[in-house]
Design a protein around this motif. Structure first.
Motif, PDB file in Angstrom:
ATOM      1  N   ASP A  79       4.064   8.996   1.815  1.00 16.36           N
ATOM      2  CA  ASP A  79       3.771   9.428   0.452  1.00 16.36           C
ATOM      3  C   ASP A  79       3.737  10.952   0.363  1.00 16.36           C
ATOM      4  O   ASP A  79       4.336  11.553  -0.543  1.00 16.36           O
ATOM      5  N   LYS A  80       3.068  11.595   1.293  1.00 19.17           N
ATOM      6  CA  LYS A  80       2.974  13.049   1.282  1.00 19.17           C
ATOM      7  C   LYS A  80       4.333  13.691   1.561  1.00 19.17           C
ATOM      8  O   LYS A  80       4.700  14.709   0.949  1.00 19.17           O
ATOM      9  N   PHE A  81       5.079  13.096   2.483  1.00 20.36           N
ATOM     10  CA  PHE A  81       6.402  13.635   2.786  1.00 20.36           C
ATOM     11  C   PHE A  81       7.284  13.591   1.542  1.00 20.36           C
ATOM     12  O   PHE A  81       7.970  14.572   1.221  1.00 20.36           O
TER      13      PHE A  81
ATOM     14  N   ASP B  22      -5.446  14.914   8.504  1.00 23.66           N
ATOM     15  CA  ASP B  22      -6.675  15.461   7.928  1.00 23.66           C
ATOM     16  C   ASP B  22      -7.480  14.379   7.222  1.00 23.66           C
ATOM     17  O   ASP B  22      -8.714  14.364   7.266  1.00 23.66           O
ATOM     18  N   GLU B  23      -6.773  13.463   6.555  1.00 27.68           N
ATOM     19  CA  GLU B  23      -7.446  12.383   5.830  1.00 27.68           C
ATOM     20  C   GLU B  23      -8.161  11.403   6.763  1.00 27.68           C
ATOM     21  O   GLU B  23      -8.978  10.606   6.318  1.00 27.68           O
TER      22      GLU B  23
ATOM     23  N   ILE C 180       0.819  -1.217   0.000  1.00 28.17           N
ATOM     24  CA  ILE C 180       0.000   0.000   0.000  1.00 28.17           C
ATOM     25  C   ILE C 180       0.849   1.262   0.000  1.00 28.17           C
ATOM     26  O   ILE C 180       0.313   2.370   0.010  1.00 28.17           O
ATOM     27  N   LEU C 181       2.167   1.100  -0.037  1.00 26.86           N
ATOM     28  CA  LEU C 181       3.081   2.237  -0.053  1.00 26.86           C
ATOM     29  C   LEU C 181       3.324   2.683  -1.490  1.00 26.86           C
ATOM     30  O   LEU C 181       3.663   1.871  -2.348  1.00 26.86           O
ATOM     31  N   ASN C 182       3.135   3.978  -1.758  1.00 25.15           N
ATOM     32  CA  ASN C 182       3.251   4.494  -3.118  1.00 25.15           C
ATOM     33  C   ASN C 182       4.522   5.300  -3.378  1.00 25.15           C
ATOM     34  O   ASN C 182       4.664   5.904  -4.441  1.00 25.15           O
TER      35      ASN C 182
ATOM     36  N   MET D 142      -2.098   2.371   7.271  1.00 26.52           N
ATOM     37  CA  MET D 142      -2.609   3.311   6.272  1.00 26.52           C
ATOM     38  C   MET D 142      -2.126   4.725   6.560  1.00 26.52           C
ATOM     39  O   MET D 142      -1.752   5.464   5.644  1.00 26.52           O
ATOM     40  N   LEU D 143      -2.132   5.103   7.835  1.00 26.54           N
ATOM     41  CA  LEU D 143      -1.677   6.441   8.217  1.00 26.54           C
ATOM     42  C   LEU D 143      -0.195   6.613   7.900  1.00 26.54           C
ATOM     43  O   LEU D 143       0.227   7.644   7.364  1.00 26.54           O
ATOM     44  N   LEU D 144       0.602   5.602   8.219  1.00 30.49           N
ATOM     45  CA  LEU D 144       2.033   5.661   7.948  1.00 30.49           C
ATOM     46  C   LEU D 144       2.296   5.815   6.453  1.00 30.49           C
ATOM     47  O   LEU D 144       3.106   6.658   6.037  1.00 30.49           O
TER      48      LEU D 144
END
Length: 329
Positions: free
Chosen positions: A248-250, A165-166, A72-74, A241-243
């Motif tokens: 991904d955002k970082f 936020d998500e 699940i890591l992009n 999922m949070l990790l």
């Protein structure tokens, strides 16, 4: 080998897989397969074992291992090499040891289910409840000027805030390194750098997030100052999922920074979601407290404050807190 067996079980989760089939595919004995299956069970994997049928994976624990997040890591490189610990003193300390090794790749992440000597700024203790938090340190080796390190803290704050936020709540940024929800701290960030003159050897970004703690997991001393996502949302969330969302955002924000030499999007998030800007704050320096108004976060990540005489100054480090009468202003 354990990871390969887990991959086989995951890819056949609707069916039983015989021990003989696993041993033949991996070139190991059935006794070895049995040993690794038991290790997986000890780690919290629910595996059904039936004579003459084999093994079937029924559920996976919310562990922060690479085996559990890789699907699940992009990201391209942040978090693609994870050094995982069940328990450790401090992920930042371990990351510093790894960072000086030639084999340590950019974007390596040290993760621990529990920290026994975690700390925040000014060496304050950061408590963590096992299997309920995210305790991690990202190892970066950027080719940037040393004075830009402060921007990496802003990037981390924006990434954490966006990920929270998500989860269906509104995160706020308390410059320079805290994320708060409903006025209570949910995350601490500690960026540490090593270098010579203007050359950086590495930057360590330590991030601790209170995810699934309950009120009983906090001491009475900090219960009115700290919270968790579960407390605020009234339900557990997936740490995996949070990790992955955070990493991904970082990576996206960090890559933008490296390419453009500015952190415009991260700073925009931090300013728009600042809990300080527009309010009176107390600036604490050398045991002296002065009252000022927070007015901006500039392009270098510094907090701009205005004193009672209208004089503005930039804070690049230090400690600030909301003034005790902020709600009346």
């Amino acid at each position: 080998m354990k990871g390969k067996i887990l991959d086989i079980l995951k890819s056949n989760s609707d069916d039983f897989v015989s021990g003989q089939s696993i041993s033949r595919n991996l070139g190991v004995t059935r006794a070895a397969v049995w040993k690794y299956i038991n290790k997986l069970k000890e780690e919290g994997y629910l595996i059904e074992s039936v004579s003459k049928k084999g093994y079937r994976l029924k559920s996976c624990p919310d562990l922060l291992t690479y085996d559990e997040i890789k699907d699940i890591l992009n990201t391209r490189y942040i978090g693609r090499h994870i050094v995982y610990y069940d328990s450790i003193g401090s992920t930042n300390d371990e990351a510093k040891k790894l960072a000086i090794e030639d084999s340590c790749v950019d974007g390596t992440v040290v993760i621990a289910e529990e920290q026994t000597s975690g700390r925040g700024r000014f060496d304050r203790k950061w408590a963590s409840a096992k299997y309920k938090c995210i305790n991690m340190s990202i190892i970066l080796k950027p080719n940037i000027e040393a004075y830009n390190v402060a921007l990496i803290s802003s990037i981390a704050a924006a990434a954490v805030g966006m990920a929270i936020d998500e989860c269906g709540m509104k995160a706020k940024v308390k410059w320079p390194n805290d994320i708060v929800v409903n006025w209570r701290k949910v995350c601490g960030i500690l960026a540490e750098a090593s270098g010579e003159m203007n050359r950086l050897n590495y930057v360590i970004v330590g991030i601790g997030i209170n995810v699934n703690q309950e009120s009983k997991d906090f001491s009475e001393e900090i219960l009115d100052k700290a919270t968790s996502i579960k407390i605020e949302k009234d339900k557990c969330v997936s740490r995996k999922m949070l990790l992955c969302s955070l990493l991904d955002k970082f990576e996206k924000l960090y890559d933008e920074f490296l390419k453009s030499e500015n952190a415009e999007r991260s700073l925009k998030y931090c300013k728009e979601n600042s809990i300080l800007i527009g309010r009176k704050i107390e600036v604490i320096r050398k045991n002296q407290i002065t009252v000022a108004k927070a007015v901006d976060i500039d392009e270098m990540g510094a907090l701009v404050v205005e004193n009672e005489n209208g004089v503005r100054e930039r804070l690049i480090s230090g400690e600030v807190s909301l003034h005790r009468v902020y709600h009346a202003n």
